[in-house]
Design an enzyme around this catalytic site. Sequence first.
Site, mmCIF file in Angstrom:
data_model
loop_
_atom_site.group_PDB
_atom_site.id
_atom_site.type_symbol
_atom_site.label_atom_id
_atom_site.label_comp_id
_atom_site.label_asym_id
_atom_site.label_seq_id
_atom_site.Cartn_x
_atom_site.Cartn_y
_atom_site.Cartn_z
ATOM 1 N N ASP A 35 1.048 -1.441 0.298
ATOM 2 C CA ASP A 35 0.266 -0.050 0.416
ATOM 3 C C ASP A 35 0.989 1.060 0.246
ATOM 4 O O ASP A 35 1.713 1.416 1.155
ATOM 5 C CB ASP A 35 -0.924 0.327 1.074
ATOM 6 N N HIS A 36 1.163 1.874 -1.542
ATOM 7 C CA HIS A 36 2.080 3.110 -1.289
ATOM 8 C C HIS A 36 1.669 4.296 -0.274
ATOM 9 O O HIS A 36 2.552 4.463 -0.128
ATOM 10 C CB HIS A 36 2.500 3.558 -2.533
ATOM 11 N N HIS A 41 -5.889 2.737 0.845
ATOM 12 C CA HIS A 41 -4.423 3.961 1.796
ATOM 13 C C HIS A 41 -5.447 4.875 3.150
ATOM 14 O O HIS A 41 -4.767 4.967 3.676
ATOM 15 C CB HIS A 41 -4.948 5.135 0.389
HETATM 16 C C1 BG6 Z 1 -3.782 4.331 -6.712
HETATM 17 C C2 BG6 Z 1 -4.653 4.780 -7.192
HETATM 18 O O1 BG6 Z 1 -3.832 3.497 -5.323
HETATM 19 O O2 BG6 Z 1 -3.172 6.047 -5.867
HETATM 20 C C3 BG6 Z 1 -5.040 5.960 -8.089
HETATM 21 O O3 BG6 Z 1 -5.713 3.810 -7.798
HETATM 22 C C4 BG6 Z 1 -4.449 7.285 -7.261
HETATM 23 O O4 BG6 Z 1 -6.593 6.329 -8.974
HETATM 24 C C5 BG6 Z 1 -3.379 6.660 -6.421
HETATM 25 O O5 BG6 Z 1 -4.488 8.081 -8.417
HETATM 26 C C6 BG6 Z 1 -3.024 8.133 -4.907
HETATM 27 O O6 BG6 Z 1 -1.335 8.045 -5.312
HETATM 28 P P1 BG6 Z 1 -0.603 9.451 -5.177
HETATM 29 O O7 BG6 Z 1 0.574 8.706 -4.368
HETATM 30 O O8 BG6 Z 1 -0.015 9.797 -6.314
HETATM 31 O O9 BG6 Z 1 -1.359 9.889 -3.954
#
Ligand code: BG6
Length: 524
Positions: free
Chosen positions: A209-210, A273
């Site tokens: 989960d980044h 997230h």
């Molecule tokens: C991803 C989603 O997991 O996270 C995307 O699938 C979203 O829809 C993205 O745009 C957002 O990540 P970050 O790091 O750019 O906030």
Amino acid sequence: MLLLPLDTFYKQIPFMNNPFREDLVSRNKPEPCSVVIFGATGDLAHRKLVPALYNLAVDGELPSGVKIIGFARREKSDEVFREGLAELNKEVSRNGHDDETWDRFAENIHYHQSTFDDIDGYKRLKERLDAIDAERGGKGNRLFYLSIAPEFFDDVLEKLKEVGLNEAADGCWSRVIVEKPFGKDHASAQRLNQVVNNTFDESSTYRIDHYLGKETAQNIMVLRFANAIFEPIWNNRYIDHVEISCAEHLGMEGGRGGYYDTAGALRDMVQNHLLQLLSLVAMEPPTDLSADGVRDEKVKVIRALRKLDTPEKAAAHTVRAQYTAGVINGNNVPGYTEEDRVPEDSQTETYVAIKTFVDTWRWSGVPFYIRVGKRLPKKATEISIHFKQAPNVLFSQIGGDQPEENVLVLRIQPDEGISFRMNSKLPGAAIRMEPVKMDFQYSTSFGKSSPEAYERLLLDSMAGDATLFARRDEVEEAWKFVDDIQKAWHQSDQVPMSKYEAGSWGPKEADDLVQSEGHDWRRF
Ligand code: BG6
């Protein structure tokens, strides 16, 4: 002769396993391994994974001996694969792109052509990995990165098992990293978990989960548990409500509409997230910092979320909406249903707002507001903790201003940092007050940019530290919460699809949701 202290000496040498990095002292060290990326010709590998590995190498954090093997269907030579990666790296790399450094790094990148269901492709992969291990001196650590759609998981995992790549030689390890979407509901997530755990046991499974790799998300625990002033007031006696907002200005660029329309904001962002951020804010102090110590506490929070499992509850606690055409940064943008690969009659939400409660002793009665949307005016993710107002018995006697609530804002991105709003006296003879802000910014305080989330997460997986990865029960519990809402939305028409103009802050119904409790969304 100038003698350098050992740690300074190591800092000057890139591409070296560096035992003196301050940030590695307290945790396991990443170990040399072969990283096999399934879906290597895809966007994620090009834009995130390989640039993350390159930047780790530039910073001297990548263990020496790491090899990258891209596994994908198309025919390609190593050279063509490397060239394509270099092109993208030039665009996105955090530390910029230096040709010479890239060339040295790219010597360790190889391409492996095979379809996902061809057992011979896996046999050849095994031979290749064994040869790499022999060259490296026998260390057979393997990290398999599934950057592929979930419908291919079965094939890849079964075949890895069939050729024995899921098992490691003595003293070595074999791990799998799984990308989202991790299922589309509770049942499919359970099934995927079963499939993954049939091949790799839970301790070798890293569900990415980044958001957990973002520096500021990691800082939530430090802020809460390394500062004596916060924990005593981190509860329903002092906190009025909590808001977690994630705004994105992007829409469905690059053909993303195809996937997005099968997901929607609730599944795409909230299930993973935002519930992860919420659990870090609301969890009890863990008894230790082990992966399970932390995840045990996080999952309790997700389990304690109040269920929104009837159309009536969903109507009272959620808003879903779709963007219509509008203007972002001066450019006209289409509405959601006019986007590429999105059906004209789509009923998928691009915005969701939720009022929920964590039904525990600590949080009883405190609303947690979650809001996420595409095509909002800007990109920003923030958590704000709104404290109860000070009693207004003194300044009201002299007709003074009502003090505003204190707000602690954790800026997850961009402009990562923390600010605290408090009331201060305006200079002058009269007692007038105005809110002021104490502000901490990562970039100015530490003088360097934060590493990309994928850098930290890849290193952790090489170090065997799963703290920042979602455990099976967390993922499944989060799906239960989200499934209830999804079902309630579709059971009746009590939560209609609202509309908002692209470039606006979302639908009016979302404002009503919080205003009914006397609150407002933060404008940032
Ligand atoms: C991803 C989603 O997991 O996270 C995307 O699938 C979203 O829809 C993205 O745009 C957002 O990540 P970050 O790091 O750019 O906030």
